[in-house]
Design a protein around this motif. Structure first.
Motif, PDB file in Angstrom:
ATOM      1  N   VAL A  62       0.841  -1.205   0.000  1.00 29.09           N
ATOM      2  CA  VAL A  62       0.000   0.000   0.000  1.00 29.09           C
ATOM      3  C   VAL A  62       0.872   1.250   0.000  1.00 29.09           C
ATOM      4  O   VAL A  62       0.616   2.197  -0.753  1.00 29.09           O
ATOM      5  CB  VAL A  62      -0.958  -0.012   1.210  1.00 29.09           C
ATOM      6  CG1 VAL A  62      -1.634   1.330   1.392  1.00 29.09           C
ATOM      7  CG2 VAL A  62      -1.984  -1.113   1.057  1.00 29.09           C
ATOM      8  N   PHE A  63       1.911   1.260   0.811  1.00 29.10           N
ATOM      9  CA  PHE A  63       2.826   2.398   0.837  1.00 29.10           C
ATOM     10  C   PHE A  63       3.490   2.595  -0.517  1.00 29.10           C
ATOM     11  O   PHE A  63       3.597   3.718  -1.008  1.00 29.10           O
ATOM     12  CB  PHE A  63       3.885   2.201   1.920  1.00 29.10           C
ATOM     13  CG  PHE A  63       4.924   3.278   1.939  1.00 29.10           C
ATOM     14  CD1 PHE A  63       4.616   4.544   2.409  1.00 29.10           C
ATOM     15  CD2 PHE A  63       6.206   3.022   1.475  1.00 29.10           C
ATOM     16  CE1 PHE A  63       5.579   5.542   2.422  1.00 29.10           C
ATOM     17  CE2 PHE A  63       7.166   4.008   1.482  1.00 29.10           C
ATOM     18  CZ  PHE A  63       6.849   5.275   1.957  1.00 29.10           C
ATOM     19  N   ALA A  64       3.930   1.509  -1.136  1.00 30.98           N
ATOM     20  CA  ALA A  64       4.596   1.602  -2.436  1.00 30.98           C
ATOM     21  C   ALA A  64       3.645   2.102  -3.515  1.00 30.98           C
ATOM     22  O   ALA A  64       4.070   2.790  -4.458  1.00 30.98           O
ATOM     23  CB  ALA A  64       5.168   0.241  -2.827  1.00 30.98           C
ATOM     24  N   SER A  65       2.366   1.779  -3.406  1.00 32.38           N
ATOM     25  CA  SER A  65       1.423   2.237  -4.427  1.00 32.38           C
ATOM     26  C   SER A  65       1.139   3.733  -4.296  1.00 32.38           C
ATOM     27  O   SER A  65       0.817   4.389  -5.285  1.00 32.38           O
ATOM     28  CB  SER A  65       0.130   1.439  -4.362  1.00 32.38           C
ATOM     29  OG  SER A  65      -0.567   1.718  -3.177  1.00 32.38           O
ATOM     30  N   PHE A  66       1.260   4.302  -3.096  1.00 31.46           N
ATOM     31  CA  PHE A  66       1.042   5.733  -2.911  1.00 31.46           C
ATOM     32  C   PHE A  66       2.321   6.550  -3.039  1.00 31.46           C
ATOM     33  O   PHE A  66       2.265   7.774  -3.111  1.00 31.46           O
ATOM     34  CB  PHE A  66       0.404   6.003  -1.546  1.00 31.46           C
ATOM     35  CG  PHE A  66      -1.047   5.657  -1.488  1.00 31.46           C
ATOM     36  CD1 PHE A  66      -1.959   6.302  -2.302  1.00 31.46           C
ATOM     37  CD2 PHE A  66      -1.499   4.675  -0.635  1.00 31.46           C
ATOM     38  CE1 PHE A  66      -3.301   5.983  -2.258  1.00 31.46           C
ATOM     39  CE2 PHE A  66      -2.837   4.346  -0.579  1.00 31.46           C
ATOM     40  CZ  PHE A  66      -3.742   5.003  -1.388  1.00 31.46           C
ATOM     41  N   LEU A  67       3.460   5.907  -3.084  1.00 33.02           N
ATOM     42  CA  LEU A  67       4.739   6.606  -3.143  1.00 33.02           C
ATOM     43  C   LEU A  67       4.880   7.506  -4.380  1.00 33.02           C
ATOM     44  O   LEU A  67       5.332   8.652  -4.241  1.00 33.02           O
ATOM     45  CB  LEU A  67       5.886   5.598  -3.063  1.00 33.02           C
ATOM     46  CG  LEU A  67       7.262   6.145  -2.748  1.00 33.02           C
ATOM     47  CD1 LEU A  67       7.247   6.871  -1.406  1.00 33.02           C
ATOM     48  CD2 LEU A  67       8.269   5.015  -2.710  1.00 33.02           C
ATOM     49  N   ILE A  71       5.649  11.636  -4.264  1.00 31.55           N
ATOM     50  CA  ILE A  71       6.843  12.233  -4.863  1.00 31.55           C
ATOM     51  C   ILE A  71       6.475  13.243  -5.944  1.00 31.55           C
ATOM     52  O   ILE A  71       7.052  14.325  -6.024  1.00 31.55           O
ATOM     53  CB  ILE A  71       7.764  11.132  -5.430  1.00 31.55           C
ATOM     54  CG1 ILE A  71       8.324  10.299  -4.279  1.00 31.55           C
ATOM     55  CG2 ILE A  71       8.885  11.731  -6.262  1.00 31.55           C
ATOM     56  CD1 ILE A  71       9.058   9.060  -4.722  1.00 31.55           C
ATOM     57  N   ILE A  72       5.507  12.922  -6.780  1.00 33.67           N
ATOM     58  CA  ILE A  72       5.179  13.754  -7.935  1.00 33.67           C
ATOM     59  C   ILE A  72       4.351  14.988  -7.561  1.00 33.67           C
ATOM     60  O   ILE A  72       4.496  16.041  -8.173  1.00 33.67           O
ATOM     61  CB  ILE A  72       4.445  12.910  -8.998  1.00 33.67           C
ATOM     62  CG1 ILE A  72       5.412  11.876  -9.561  1.00 33.67           C
ATOM     63  CG2 ILE A  72       3.870  13.770 -10.099  1.00 33.67           C
ATOM     64  CD1 ILE A  72       4.775  10.864 -10.471  1.00 33.67           C
TER      65      ILE A  72
END
Length: 96
Positions: A62-67, A71-72
């Motif tokens: 879940v964290f990786a999908s929102f990362l 950043i952007i």
């Protein structure tokens, strides 16, 4: 009593866009896109848990999908504030 009449009138205004024939496909596509996104999001967590049997793995996914959004977003905000929106919109939609 008059506040209830105002509230009903405001609610009627919210759904008035549905009367427009060209708006309905956009509305339906937006709902279907949201359902598809949430289905994929749920499936990612499900697969992560099925592979590793740890809830921490689901949290990492879940964290990786929102990362990317984390950043952007700050850089996109700077670009939107500095450049003309009429030229930015076609370029940003073309990149997708």
């Amino acid at each position: 009593m008059s506040t209830n009449i105002v509230a009903v009138a405001d609610r009627a205004g919210i759904f008035s866009a549905v009367r427009h024939r060209r708006f309905r496909p956009l509305w339906k596509a937006s709902i279907l896109s949201g359902v598809a996104y949430m289905t994929a999001f749920t499936a990612q967590g499900w697969v992560a848990f099925d592979l590793h049997h740890h809830s921490s793995t689901v949290g990492l996914v879940v964290f990786a999908s929102f990362l990317p959004s984390l950043i952007i977003t700050p850089f996109a905000g700077v670009f939107v504030d500095r450049y003309d929106r009429r030229t930015m919109l076609p370029q940003s939609r073309g990149g997708i």
